[in-house]
Design an enzyme around this catalytic site. Sequence first.
Site, PDB file in Angstrom:
ATOM      1  N   ARG A  21       0.910  -1.290  -0.132  1.00 51.41           N
ATOM      2  CA  ARG A  21       0.008   0.024  -0.017  1.00 51.41           C
ATOM      3  C   ARG A  21       0.964   1.300   0.045  1.00 51.41           C
ATOM      4  O   ARG A  21       0.543   2.353  -0.525  1.00 51.41           O
ATOM      5  CB  ARG A  21      -0.988  -0.066   1.081  1.00 51.41           C
ATOM      6  CG  ARG A  21      -1.738   1.144   1.381  1.00 51.41           C
ATOM      7  CD  ARG A  21      -2.439   1.179   2.720  1.00 51.41           C
ATOM      8  NE  ARG A  21      -1.592   0.843   3.932  1.00 51.41           N
ATOM      9  CZ  ARG A  21      -0.857   1.892   4.379  1.00 51.41           C
ATOM     10  NH1 ARG A  21      -1.104   3.090   4.071  1.00 51.41           N
ATOM     11  NH2 ARG A  21      -0.265   1.561   5.491  1.00 51.41           N
ATOM     12  N   CYS A 163      -3.864  -3.179  12.982  1.00 50.00           N
ATOM     13  CA  CYS A 163      -2.645  -4.035  12.445  1.00 50.00           C
ATOM     14  C   CYS A 163      -2.785  -5.268  13.476  1.00 50.00           C
ATOM     15  O   CYS A 163      -2.874  -6.440  13.259  1.00 50.00           O
ATOM     16  CB  CYS A 163      -1.151  -3.549  12.387  1.00 50.00           C
ATOM     17  SG  CYS A 163      -1.326  -2.305  11.224  1.00 50.00           S
ATOM     18  N   ARG A 183      -2.575  -8.905  11.669  1.00 50.58           N
ATOM     19  CA  ARG A 183      -2.706  -9.073  10.560  1.00 50.58           C
ATOM     20  C   ARG A 183      -1.634  -8.635   9.737  1.00 50.58           C
ATOM     21  O   ARG A 183      -1.134  -9.155   8.414  1.00 50.58           O
ATOM     22  CB  ARG A 183      -3.975  -8.537   9.934  1.00 50.58           C
ATOM     23  CG  ARG A 183      -3.966  -6.869   9.855  1.00 50.58           C
ATOM     24  CD  ARG A 183      -5.082  -5.980   9.216  1.00 50.58           C
ATOM     25  NE  ARG A 183      -4.893  -4.626   9.256  1.00 50.58           N
ATOM     26  CZ  ARG A 183      -4.122  -3.855   8.425  1.00 50.58           C
ATOM     27  NH1 ARG A 183      -3.555  -4.620   7.597  1.00 50.58           N
ATOM     28  NH2 ARG A 183      -3.972  -2.803   8.695  1.00 50.58           N
ATOM     29  N   SER A 184      -0.949  -7.696   9.972  1.00 50.03           N
ATOM     30  CA  SER A 184       0.052  -6.804   9.194  1.00 50.03           C
ATOM     31  C   SER A 184       1.360  -6.542  10.240  1.00 50.03           C
ATOM     32  O   SER A 184       1.030  -5.752  11.176  1.00 50.03           O
ATOM     33  CB  SER A 184      -0.485  -5.595   8.697  1.00 50.03           C
ATOM     34  OG  SER A 184       0.447  -4.750   7.991  1.00 50.03           O
ATOM     35  N   ASN A 194       5.251  -4.033  19.538  1.00 48.44           N
ATOM     36  CA  ASN A 194       3.775  -4.943  19.639  1.00 48.44           C
ATOM     37  C   ASN A 194       4.235  -5.971  20.577  1.00 48.44           C
ATOM     38  O   ASN A 194       3.368  -6.188  21.464  1.00 48.44           O
ATOM     39  CB  ASN A 194       3.511  -5.613  18.438  1.00 48.44           C
ATOM     40  CG  ASN A 194       3.070  -4.366  17.461  1.00 48.44           C
ATOM     41  OD1 ASN A 194       3.534  -4.583  16.243  1.00 48.44           O
ATOM     42  ND2 ASN A 194       2.582  -3.284  17.534  1.00 48.44           N
ATOM     43  N   HIS A 224       6.418  -8.910   7.468  1.00 43.95           N
ATOM     44  CA  HIS A 224       7.195  -8.119   6.442  1.00 43.95           C
ATOM     45  C   HIS A 224       8.274  -7.232   6.935  1.00 43.95           C
ATOM     46  O   HIS A 224       8.215  -6.700   7.911  1.00 43.95           O
ATOM     47  CB  HIS A 224       6.321  -7.627   5.395  1.00 43.95           C
ATOM     48  CG  HIS A 224       5.558  -6.571   6.322  1.00 43.95           C
ATOM     49  ND1 HIS A 224       4.295  -6.789   6.650  1.00 43.95           N
ATOM     50  CD2 HIS A 224       6.033  -5.221   6.556  1.00 43.95           C
ATOM     51  CE1 HIS A 224       3.513  -5.727   7.125  1.00 43.95           C
ATOM     52  NE2 HIS A 224       4.550  -4.737   7.077  1.00 43.95           N
ATOM     53  N   TYR A 226      10.308  -3.928   5.243  1.00 41.05           N
ATOM     54  CA  TYR A 226      10.364  -2.898   3.891  1.00 41.05           C
ATOM     55  C   TYR A 226      11.661  -3.043   3.317  1.00 41.05           C
ATOM     56  O   TYR A 226      12.670  -3.023   3.899  1.00 41.05           O
ATOM     57  CB  TYR A 226       9.789  -1.537   4.492  1.00 41.05           C
ATOM     58  CG  TYR A 226       8.329  -1.502   4.920  1.00 41.05           C
ATOM     59  CD1 TYR A 226       7.363  -1.162   3.816  1.00 41.05           C
ATOM     60  CD2 TYR A 226       7.866  -1.507   6.100  1.00 41.05           C
ATOM     61  CE1 TYR A 226       6.198  -0.876   4.216  1.00 41.05           C
ATOM     62  CE2 TYR A 226       6.597  -1.379   6.508  1.00 41.05           C
ATOM     63  CZ  TYR A 226       5.738  -1.167   5.513  1.00 41.05           C
ATOM     64  OH  TYR A 226       4.349  -1.124   5.647  1.00 41.05           O
ATOM     65  N   ALA A 280       6.999   3.725   6.867  1.00 39.90           N
ATOM     66  CA  ALA A 280       5.981   3.813   5.834  1.00 39.90           C
ATOM     67  C   ALA A 280       4.483   4.106   6.513  1.00 39.90           C
ATOM     68  O   ALA A 280       4.131   3.529   7.229  1.00 39.90           O
ATOM     69  CB  ALA A 280       6.040   2.669   5.072  1.00 39.90           C
TER      70      ALA A 280
END
Length: 281
Positions: A21, A163, A183-184, A194, A224, A226, A280
């Site tokens: 995104r 997230c 989720r992300s 987190n 992920h 970046y 990001a």
Amino acid sequence: MKQYLDALKYVLESGIDRKDRTGVGTRAVFGMQLRFSMEDGFPAMTTKKLAWNSVASELLWFIEGSNDERRLAEILHGTRDSGKTTIWTANAEADYWKPRAKFQGDLGRIYGVQWRRWKAPDGKEIDQLANAINLIKENPTSRRIIVTAWNPGELQETALPPCHAFFQFFVADKKLSLQMYQRSCDMFLGVPFNIASYSLLLNMVAQVAGLNAGEFVHTLADAHIYHNHFGQVKEQLSRKPFPLPKLWLNPEIKNIDDFTMEDIKLENYQFHPSIKAEMAV
């Protein structure tokens, strides 16, 4: 934190490069799980400095049920002054969100609002966190001790869809454990934050429920890195971890809403220097 560092290395070496995104691009793995026993020490990142005050202040802000980024600044910095930024400032000021914000600092129906003031079909508000704590005390073997921030009907009313989507508690042998589904997962910037945040929440809820803190189980979906964080990840992986610190909570606090910044401390925290990286948005 070996589990985290091993996962970070695995994503870097085995992940799939994908568009995302933000336009930055990621290298990702789908579906991972990390487990942290609180008996081993508090899982604060030691191979780089964790922004501990930001972790604690954001969690207190969630527990308040606030959606006001300036209130978070007040908890963290002691002032609502616009010159004092928080980890949510960029989201509050994002071009896609500002036209929809109802006031300066408004973030919409985000985490804390869903945790404490979920809207029921009949218009009533549901305090999911309070209900979960009551279930832990009154029906600890329940499989329904769940708090969800993912509200499909209100995703367009948030500056950032959640997230860390939902979490569940589990009681056994007088220990409270917590599993969170994310989720992300921004493995370099976000995930260490987190891990610390939900481990702190676990300890706080365990204290007010009269239990010991057991395990934090972290289920990661889209894990992920970046593309512009690869150099920072390699630097972090080259560092040797320090022993884990200890968490101190004011033992006098028996209500989840009564914690303040002064009631939460990280003791004997050793760490390597910070590694800067752009978030990001």
